[in-house]
Design an enzyme around this catalytic site. Sequence first.
Site, PDB file in Angstrom:
ATOM      1  N   ASP A  33      17.818   0.811  70.679  1.00  9.90           N
ATOM      2  CA  ASP A  33      18.210   1.975  71.471  1.00  9.90           C
ATOM      3  C   ASP A  33      17.106   3.028  71.386  1.00  9.90           C
ATOM      4  O   ASP A  33      16.562   3.293  70.321  1.00  9.90           O
ATOM      5  CB  ASP A  33      19.543   2.547  70.961  1.00  9.90           C
ATOM      6  CG  ASP A  33      20.172   3.482  71.967  1.00  9.90           C
ATOM      7  OD1 ASP A  33      21.231   3.133  72.523  1.00  9.90           O
ATOM      8  OD2 ASP A  33      19.604   4.581  72.220  1.00  9.90           O
ATOM      9  N   ILE A  34      16.808   3.627  72.542  1.00  7.65           N
ATOM     10  CA  ILE A  34      15.713   4.608  72.622  1.00  7.65           C
ATOM     11  C   ILE A  34      16.065   5.910  71.893  1.00  7.65           C
ATOM     12  O   ILE A  34      15.164   6.653  71.489  1.00  7.65           O
ATOM     13  CB  ILE A  34      15.346   4.862  74.101  1.00  7.65           C
ATOM     14  CG1 ILE A  34      13.918   5.327  74.247  1.00  7.65           C
ATOM     15  CG2 ILE A  34      16.320   5.814  74.756  1.00  7.65           C
ATOM     16  CD1 ILE A  34      13.409   5.293  75.667  1.00  7.65           C
ATOM     17  N   HIS A  82      26.833  -3.187  77.765  1.00  6.51           N
ATOM     18  CA  HIS A  82      26.001  -3.374  76.579  1.00  6.51           C
ATOM     19  C   HIS A  82      26.855  -3.088  75.357  1.00  6.51           C
ATOM     20  O   HIS A  82      27.654  -2.156  75.354  1.00  6.51           O
ATOM     21  CB  HIS A  82      24.776  -2.452  76.616  1.00  6.51           C
ATOM     22  CG  HIS A  82      25.114  -1.037  76.936  1.00  6.51           C
ATOM     23  ND1 HIS A  82      25.375  -0.617  78.233  1.00  6.51           N
ATOM     24  CD2 HIS A  82      25.273   0.045  76.150  1.00  6.51           C
ATOM     25  CE1 HIS A  82      25.669   0.667  78.218  1.00  6.51           C
ATOM     26  NE2 HIS A  82      25.632   1.099  76.966  1.00  6.51           N
ATOM     27  N   HIS A 125      26.879  -1.873  71.625  1.00  5.80           N
ATOM     28  CA  HIS A 125      26.085  -1.146  70.627  1.00  5.80           C
ATOM     29  C   HIS A 125      26.312  -1.789  69.262  1.00  5.80           C
ATOM     30  O   HIS A 125      27.456  -2.066  68.883  1.00  5.80           O
ATOM     31  CB  HIS A 125      26.547   0.309  70.528  1.00  5.80           C
ATOM     32  CG  HIS A 125      26.312   1.148  71.745  1.00  5.80           C
ATOM     33  ND1 HIS A 125      25.289   2.068  71.833  1.00  5.80           N
ATOM     34  CD2 HIS A 125      26.984   1.226  72.922  1.00  5.80           C
ATOM     35  CE1 HIS A 125      25.351   2.682  73.002  1.00  5.80           C
ATOM     36  NE2 HIS A 125      26.370   2.185  73.682  1.00  5.80           N
TER      37      HIS A 125
HETATM   38  P1  AMP Z   1      26.145   4.149  76.846  1.00  9.25           P
HETATM   39  O1  AMP Z   1      26.332   5.631  76.646  1.00  9.25           O
HETATM   40  O2  AMP Z   1      27.161   3.317  76.115  1.00  9.25           O
HETATM   41  O3  AMP Z   1      26.016   3.792  78.311  1.00  9.25           O
HETATM   42  O4  AMP Z   1      24.788   3.800  76.119  1.00  9.25           O
HETATM   43  C1  AMP Z   1      23.560   3.765  76.780  1.00  9.25           C
HETATM   44  C2  AMP Z   1      22.528   3.708  75.710  1.00  9.25           C
HETATM   45  O5  AMP Z   1      21.305   3.281  76.280  1.00  9.25           O
HETATM   46  C3  AMP Z   1      22.250   5.066  75.051  1.00  9.25           C
HETATM   47  O6  AMP Z   1      22.496   4.961  73.658  1.00  9.25           O
HETATM   48  C4  AMP Z   1      20.776   5.336  75.368  1.00  9.25           C
HETATM   49  O7  AMP Z   1      20.095   5.969  74.319  1.00  9.25           O
HETATM   50  C5  AMP Z   1      20.252   3.925  75.647  1.00  9.25           C
HETATM   51  N1  AMP Z   1      19.115   3.852  76.537  1.00  9.25           N
HETATM   52  C6  AMP Z   1      18.964   4.419  77.741  1.00  9.25           C
HETATM   53  N2  AMP Z   1      17.788   4.103  78.290  1.00  9.25           N
HETATM   54  C7  AMP Z   1      17.175   3.269  77.409  1.00  9.25           C
HETATM   55  C8  AMP Z   1      15.928   2.602  77.375  1.00  9.25           C
HETATM   56  N3  AMP Z   1      15.059   2.700  78.392  1.00  9.25           N
HETATM   57  N4  AMP Z   1      15.624   1.835  76.309  1.00  9.25           N
HETATM   58  C9  AMP Z   1      16.500   1.726  75.283  1.00  9.25           C
HETATM   59  N5  AMP Z   1      17.686   2.342  75.242  1.00  9.25           N
HETATM   60  C10 AMP Z   1      18.018   3.113  76.288  1.00  9.25           C
END
Ligand code: AMP
Length: 106
Positions: free
Chosen positions: A29-30, A98, A100
């Site tokens: 996760d970023i 996704h 987590h």
């Molecule tokens: P959600 O709130 O469950 O939709 O989680 C989306 C997750 O994706 C968040 O924790 C973000 O930090 C992560 N995220 C968004 N863009 C990226 C990216 N380019 N690379 C890695 N993680 C990302």
Amino acid sequence: MSSIFTKIINREIPADIVYEQENIIVIKDIAPQAKIHLLIIPKKEIPTINDLEETDRDLIAEMFFVAKKVAKDLWVDEGYKLKFNVWEKWWQEVFHIHLHLLSDIK
Ligand code: AMP
């Protein structure tokens, strides 16, 4: 338009890829919320858990087996959390499902 995760899967944008198999990719996760924060993502672009179909059963099961594998590979299998956020009212930001995986035990 494809999701940001599909763009990562297609190598159109970079990401820290931890593991990949035929139907699933795992990235860091970023914006990590724990020492280990991974996203287990099916390559099939399903917007939310509410959009699951009967034919997705095996894919969803596979996501949990991948979670088990990467948790063991990263030595966090003694303690971690798995979660799906579903819809904006529960903070889903990326509309491509996704799982987590979070752990602080390392
Ligand atoms: P959600 O709130 O469950 O939709 O989680 C989306 C997750 O994706 C968040 O924790 C973000 O930090 C992560 N995220 C968004 N863009 C990226 C990216 N380019 N690379 C890695 N993680 C990302």
